[in-house]
Design an enzyme around this catalytic site. Structure first.
Site, mmCIF file in Angstrom:
data_model
loop_
_atom_site.group_PDB
_atom_site.id
_atom_site.type_symbol
_atom_site.label_atom_id
_atom_site.label_comp_id
_atom_site.label_asym_id
_atom_site.label_seq_id
_atom_site.Cartn_x
_atom_site.Cartn_y
_atom_site.Cartn_z
ATOM 1 N N SER A 1 1.140 -1.463 0.033
ATOM 2 C CA SER A 1 0.046 -0.292 -0.209
ATOM 3 C C SER A 1 0.867 1.150 -0.073
ATOM 4 O O SER A 1 2.183 1.470 0.153
ATOM 5 C CB SER A 1 -0.832 -0.166 1.188
ATOM 6 O OG SER A 1 0.057 0.349 3.112
ATOM 7 N N LYS A 2 0.071 2.682 -0.515
ATOM 8 C CA LYS A 2 0.820 3.824 -0.771
ATOM 9 C C LYS A 2 1.923 3.845 1.037
ATOM 10 O O LYS A 2 2.808 4.247 1.099
ATOM 11 C CB LYS A 2 -0.284 4.525 -0.705
ATOM 12 C CG LYS A 2 0.394 6.277 -0.290
ATOM 13 C CD LYS A 2 -0.893 6.653 -0.448
ATOM 14 C CE LYS A 2 -0.957 8.073 -0.093
ATOM 15 N NZ LYS A 2 0.385 8.580 0.812
ATOM 16 N N ARG A 3 0.971 3.887 1.984
ATOM 17 C CA ARG A 3 1.383 3.158 3.628
ATOM 18 C C ARG A 3 2.604 3.222 3.468
ATOM 19 O O ARG A 3 4.374 3.439 4.643
ATOM 20 C CB ARG A 3 0.382 3.049 4.347
ATOM 21 C CG ARG A 3 -0.015 3.815 4.723
ATOM 22 C CD ARG A 3 -0.079 4.241 6.182
ATOM 23 N NE ARG A 3 -0.639 5.628 6.951
ATOM 24 C CZ ARG A 3 -0.408 6.699 6.306
ATOM 25 N NH1 ARG A 3 0.835 7.214 5.596
ATOM 26 N NH2 ARG A 3 -1.103 7.606 6.639
ATOM 27 N N GLY B 1 5.377 2.498 1.350
ATOM 28 C CA GLY B 1 6.175 3.195 0.991
ATOM 29 C C GLY B 1 6.603 4.417 1.650
ATOM 30 O O GLY B 1 7.385 4.611 1.725
ATOM 31 N N ASP B 2 5.512 5.472 2.001
ATOM 32 C CA ASP B 2 6.531 6.429 2.979
ATOM 33 C C ASP B 2 7.168 5.818 3.995
ATOM 34 O O ASP B 2 7.854 6.374 4.060
ATOM 35 C CB ASP B 2 4.707 7.135 3.405
ATOM 36 C CG ASP B 2 3.960 7.601 2.356
ATOM 37 O OD1 ASP B 2 4.317 7.578 1.107
ATOM 38 O OD2 ASP B 2 2.724 7.623 3.033
#
Length: 511
Positions: A265-267, A269-270
């Site tokens: 998920s995008k999370r 990556g962050d």
RNA sequence: GGCCCGUUCGUCUAAGGGUUAGGACGCAAGAUUUUCAUUCUUGUAAUAGGAGUUCGAAUCUCCUACGGGCUACCA
């Protein structure tokens, strides 16, 4: 079964930036199409008006473009089956929903969302499942429980309704998935999915099947999250009378988080410092920015190559493939069944491989904007810059990292690395360097090879150890214990600058 | 919970019943080097568990465990 031309589609919803998993799905579709001399279509599935995000559509197209995945038919390219945006095809779905109602494969339902929610909650409270199908539909408000008259009346009065698929009561749907083999589902456990919404839009299921049929799609290649709806889709093809031309299915494994559980998920990556989107994305509502592979310095070829190996492999030991080579070698049979954890380190490695294979002058060209951003304006002639890039490319994964490896070529040291100084600058170093400097001053051939030869002879003559001279000299020229062969640095800097740096160092460094 | 899919080194994976289970990333060590890297060499480490079928199983079957997906008038 037939020899229709291979046609596949990538059919994303414009609900946000395209995730790298989506790019991989597009890639596999593209590769499969091109491998089989087929067409690759881009269809925008925007049947849910609530989730529409402005700019997403543009983002999707830009992403495919950056990756080099050329679309044969799509919203921008046009094509014989225009339009390719489902919202613009709204008018064509109703007739198929009607057809299904007429044939008894679908029916009208008037239950409100609240009513259904309540039933689901109640069932859950009793540790039961609420399924809208043969077991419950006779207790709900629909064409089965209402008289033809009543239904007619509700329809005419404009009451909200949906059209639901009438899931057969006790059948087994078996279909061959190219990647997974035969998969079977019991229809008794499936529900009467809504095909046509009360807002006059079809749901994904109807629109997808209708469009794939109309657009003569031969192979549906999509993510594993769609595997559970395969039986519904199969049943729809049958009910619509399109059994003969039904596409074959291939459900791709998912891309998972590098560590921990679940899909990427995008999370993640962050949290872990890597992009999950191909291009930088700015959320139009929150203004939140998500990094992109492009902006992070990845080459599209590397990104694509890396993505291809998440779930696919050629069966040989070759790992570096251009898009053309991927196309030649691709086959769905060699796509794995299990989800792949994404490894950001390997992604970097791929980029490194592409970087070191690039011509030095191409690298130099890409490096110029970074130099300019550092306030360096054409400080050297082009040949020197190209030479620098050639010398240093092995050491980096990204063009941007070249700066940390080469800044000293563009600006004289203003400070000297303390640790390196301590380790390499001894009591007699000042004296040695002063002597060496005198010798260097006598040399006119400031070429790396010549310099190395003459200076080495000189050092030997003096009986010095190489380390005692070269390390301090490196400190003088670079300011730190980094960089390529020192004579290369001498040559690139030129005699005047080199001498100047040594002088400054002698003035500055005291122990 | 139900349904479906999956499970080989830490990670990506190869091995279509018979291999010392191979490669790559990562990590570690050694060599090279005037520094830092690079490069080269070597090492590290796996068939989830249990039953079966078979002369022989990572490969076929079943069970268990674990992981994932789906379970909306979202895609």
């Amino acid at each position: 079964m037939n020899n229709r031309k291979v046609r596949v589609r990538f059919a994303p919803s414009p609900t946000g930036p395209l995730h790298m998993g989506g790019v991989r799905t597009a890639l596999f579709n593209y590769l499969f199409a091109k491998k089989n001399n087929g067409d690759f279509l881009l269809r925008i599935e925007d049947t849910d008006q609530h989730r529409y995000v402005s700019g997403a559509e543009e983002y999707i197209m830009k992403s495919l473009e950056w990756c080099g995945l050329k679309v044969d038919e799509g919203i921008r390219e046009g094509g014989p089956h225009s339009p390719y945006r489902q919202s613009e095809r709204k008018g064509i779905y109703k007739q198929y929903a009607d057809q299904l109602v007429e044939s008894g494969d679908a029916y009208y339902a008037f239950d409100s969302a609240e009513e259904l929610d309540r039933l689901r909650h109640d069932a859950e409270a009793n540790e039961q499942n609420f399924i809208y199908n043969a077991t419950t539909r006779l207790n709900l408000r629909n064409s089965f429980t209402l008289s033809t008259e009543e239904v007619r009346q509700k329809l005419d009065s404009g009451e909200h309704y949906v059209i639901r698929f009438c899931m057969p009561e006790d059948q087994v749907v078996t279909e061959e998935d190219i990647i997974r083999g035969e998969v079977s589902f019991k229809t008794s456990l499936l529900d009467d999915k809504v095909l046509y919404k009360s807002d006059g839009m079809p749901t994904y299921h109807l629109a997808n099947v209708v469009d794939d049929h109309l657009m003569k799609i031969t192979h549906v290649i999509r993510g594993e999250e769609w595997l559970s709806s395969m039986p519904l889709h199969v049943l729809l093809y049958r009910a619509l009378g399109w059994k003969e031309t039904m596409p074959r299915f291939a459900h791709l494994p998912l891309i998972l988080k590098p560590i921990g559980k679940g899909k990427l998920s995008k999370r993640d990556g962050d949290k872990m410092g890597f992009p999950v989107f191909p291009l930088l994305w700015t959320d139009p509502k929150s203004g939140e920015i998500s990094r992109g592979y492009r902006e992070d310095g990845y080459f599209p070829e590397a990104f694509i190559n890396m993505l291809a190996f998440l779930g696919w492999n050629p069966g040989t030991e070759q790992e570096l493939f251009s898009l053309e080579e991927l196309t030649e070698n691709f086959s769905l049979e060699r796509v794995g069944k299990s989800g792949a954890k994404f490894d950001p380190e390997k992604a970097k490695w791929f980029n490194h491989q592409y970087l070191i294979r690039k011509a030095d002058d191409e690298i130099a060209e890409l490096f110029v904007p970074i130099l300019e951003s550092k306030g360096i304006k054409c400080p050297l002639n082009k040949d020197k810059l190209v030479h620098i890039c050639g010398l240093l490319k092995e050491r980096v994964d990204f063009i941007s990292e070249l700066w940390d490896q080469s800044y000293y070529f563009f600006q004289a040291p203003t400070a000297y690395d303390a640790q390196f100084t301590k380790k390499r600058w001894k009591q007699d170093t000042n004296q040695i360097i002063e002597e060496a400097l005198k010798f260097l001053n006598t040399l006119d051939d400031w070429d790396a090879v010549a310099l190395k030869e003459k200076f080495s002879d000189y050092v030997n003559e003096k009986g010095w150890s190489f380390g005692s001279v070269m390390n301090p000299l490196r400190l003088c020229l670079v300011g730190a214990g980094i960089g390529p062969d020192l004579f290369e640095i001498f040559a690139i800097l030129g005699k005047k600058e080199s001498i100047q740096r040594i002088n400054s160092a002698l003035e500055t460094i005291h122990i």
